[in-house]
Each structure stands twice: as C-alpha cells, then as structure tokens.
Design an enzyme around this catalytic site. Structure first.
Site, PDB file in Angstrom:
ATOM      1  N   ASP B  51       0.842  -1.196   0.000  1.00 62.86           N
ATOM      2  CA  ASP B  51       0.000   0.000   0.000  1.00 62.86           C
ATOM      3  C   ASP B  51       0.881   1.252   0.000  1.00 62.86           C
ATOM      4  OD1 ASP B  51      -2.703   1.398   0.804  1.00 62.86           O
ATOM      5  OD2 ASP B  51      -1.232   2.092   2.252  1.00 62.86           O
ATOM      6  N   GLU B 123      -1.836  -5.346  -3.639  1.00 62.09           N
ATOM      7  CA  GLU B 123      -0.908  -4.598  -2.783  1.00 62.09           C
ATOM      8  C   GLU B 123       0.145  -5.521  -2.186  1.00 62.09           C
ATOM      9  OE1 GLU B 123      -3.531  -0.744  -1.411  1.00 62.09           O
ATOM     10  OE2 GLU B 123      -3.466  -2.452  -0.048  1.00 62.09           O
TER      11      GLU B 123
END
Lengths: 233, 233
Positions: B51, B123
């Site tokens: 992320d 992610e």
C-alpha cells in the site's frame, strides 16, 4: 545582500545541516519553504510528494524493524510517526520555523510556529529532496530525522484507541463486550455536544463521556471506564 | 505434483507474466498470495508495505505527469487510482483470483472474486516485489500495471464530490453559496436514515437528498441540485 536576505540564508544553511542534506537547486529549496500565503510558487505540490515518500519510508522501516508485528500494529505505529504533532516536533528540532516564507497576514498571526504549517514544511522539504536526488536520498534523510523515534518506538498497545483497549481488556478476562448508548445531544446544528454512556452488563458498572461527536463521546466514556477499572496503565 | 498444485503453479506463472516480474523467492510469492483465512503465514504485512509503495509511486508519477495540477487535484487523482475498485479491476486483468489461497470458509463464500481480497492481493504482491528487489523494481511493475490508466487520466474536476462541484459551479456564476439543512432523521441508533435539503437562496430552488449519514444525504442533495441545474455533465 540585505540583512533580511542574509538572515534567511543563514537559517537555510542551519536547516540543511540538521537535514544532513545540501540542496544544489536553491530555487527548489525556496519553493519547499514557501507557504501558499506568500506567493503563487508555493510548497503544496512538494508537500503532496513528500507525504508519500515519508509514509512509505516509515512503513518500510517499521516492516523491517518489527518482523513479528501484525499489520494493525504497523499501521498504528506509522500513524503516530507521521502525524502532524510529530512532524511539528521534528520541524522544531531542525529549526524550520526561522527558514519558512510566509505571507504578511500569516506573519502577523504568528503562523511561523503553527503546527500545520511546520508539518507541511517538513513534508515539502522531503518532497524536494526526492525531486532533486531520488528515493534513496529522501530515505536517507528521513531515517536520519527519525533515528531516535524509530529506536524508542511506543508500544503498539499504547496506541490503540480507548474503545479497543477496553474491549481487549475485557476479552482477556472472558467478560462480555461493553455497551454504548447515546444519552444526550445538545447545541446547535454545527456545534453539537454529545454525551454517551458506557455500560458493562456483567458488573453493572456505568460511566458517561462527552465530546463534539458520538464517536468522541464514546471514546471518552471508554477512557473513563478504563480508569474506573484500573486498566489504564 | 498433485493436479491442484500444478494448477496453482500455472496460475502463478500466468500472474508473473502479467506483472512482468518473476519471483526468485517462491515462499515470498506464496505468502503474498495467501489470505489470512488460509493460514497464519498470510499476506497482511506485505499488503501494508505494498500500500505504501503503491501510494507513493502513483503520487510521484502524477506529480511528474501533471506539472500544473494543484495539490487538491493530485490528491483526488491518486485516490481514484489506488482505491479498492481500481485495484480489483487490475487484479482481474492480471488473473490474480485464480492464484490466491483462501481458507475453506472463504472458498465456499465465493471470496475469490471479492473486491477487497483481490485489491489486498495486488498490494501484497507489490510489497513482496519491494521486499525482494527494492524500490525501483516495485516502481517498474506499478508503472507497467498502470500504464493505460496513467495515459487516460480522468479530468480532475470529475473527481470532485457533488457539494464541491455545486459550490464551484455557483461561484463561477457569482451566485451565493448553497444552504444545507437537516430535514429528518429516522431509524434505530445503528441504522439511521438522514434526509437533507439543499437550497439556493437567490433562486429559491430546493431539493432533498437522503443517505445513511448527514454528509451522505447532503452529497445526494447536491447531486440532485446539479441535475436540476443541468450542471452535471
């Protein structure tokens, strides 16, 4: 050089020493230090960039340094390291306030010491370093600025909000979940005041908390319940 | 090799081709693809790391690509590129679903296609690439996955929320600000329903909007007002 230009240049040299980084592009450094109140060529875009490189570098440092921490702990630790108050403290350590360029209105308001302007300035400087010298340079400066804070990490548990702390404390003792109830809302539409009650069904314990929103009032009630239980160490 | 192992390995090879990246560390790839429902060695920490590198890489790409965009536009563009629906669409493009490892309960629920699990998986893969090969490798894969989306950026204005769009539309016509008023709150504590009114004092135009919170009801009212004004193109 006019005296004010000389002072400004001295403040910048001091700042660069604290950062452990010297800017080759002085116009870029100038932009990073210019608040939007001063002129059109200000630091908001650099702040956006710096926010990104800071968040990621701290995330990667925590990932490496805390190999057993679950994702939730890493998130809370990162949030505590990149929030405005932490950045404003770093700004003071590197004497950023003296180097920042504000518009006349903001100068009169004493904004040179305002936390949000200082925090944004730190991010803009990091963005500028990334612009000039890439990721490794920005990372090096970030790890230098955060060296002590990464050594003295707070415990992940201490960063949990009061409702989470209370729930986990009760769960560890096989007790039932706390119940929250809205007691009262007062005040006009845009400055309402909330009172919430936290109640433990198994013991009958009950306390009230207050705040400018329901969530805040519940957190306040949970904090008071932790105190009542002696669980707030 | 059992047939299921063979299928899984085939899905992984296809995935690596889409990414344009081959993992040397197969255990790391396995962890990146393992949802927490399947086993203790799951992908949540890698997702946290991914992320961060994703957010920053997209921020830096937008900063470079849109030299005249103000910070607010960059923020909105980034949010639209890293939100769950975008990541889930990328997951489908790279056939991530077939490679992901879920626990038995999640398999029964059809979670292989659930947006949040797919988005988290993308992610985690990016986090794993950063782990194995550093920032430049992760950046290369991200820019490869986002090539088309960075070419076809939406207009910054279209990403503004309805209240902002309405206010700017009125401002551009030297009209006064819209007024919002809470009309009604119904329903029990945890599923309240709000109705808000948006009113233009100068023309007397007025519409109502609804939603699960005051802000949502106001956005809905603003959206309807934009429609009424023919300003929603």
């Amino acid at each position: 050089m006019a005296p004010s230009d000389r002072n400004r240049e001295q403040a910048r040299v001091a700042l660069e020493q604290h950062l452990g980084y010297g800017f080759k592009d002085r116009a870029l450094l100038n932009r990073a230090l210019t608040h939007r109140s001063a002129e059109a060529d200000h630091n908001e875009r650099l702040e956006f960039l710096g926010d990104g490189v800071l968040n990621f570098t701290i995330a990667a440092a925590l990932f490496e340094q805390c190999p057993d921490a679950p994702e939730g702990d890493l998130s809370r630790l990162r949030a505590s390291l990149v929030r405005e108050t932490t950045l404003a403290a770093i700004a003071k350590e590197i004497e950023l306030g003296a180097a920042i360029v504000l518009g006349p209105g903001e100068m009169r308001n004493g904004s040179r010491r305002r936390a949000s302007i200082l925090a944004d300035g730190v991010e803009a400087l990091l963005g500028a370093i990334y612009c000039e010298n890439g990721f490794d340079a920005a990372k090096r400066v970030i790890l230098h600025l955060y060296a002590q804070r990464l050594t003295d990490l707070p415990s992940a548990a201490s960063l949990k909000d009061a409702k989470t702390q209370l729930q986990e404390w009760l769960q560890a003792r096989s007790r039932s979940r706390p119940e929250y109830e809205l007691v009262e809302v007062t005040g006009a539409d845009h400055c309402q005041h909330f009172v919430s009650r936290c109640r433990l069904a198994d013991s009958g314990d009950s306390v009230e908390g207050e705040g400018g929103g329901r969530r805040k009032a519940e957190q306040d009630a949970a904090r008071r319940m932790l105190e009542k239980l002696g669980a707030d160490s």
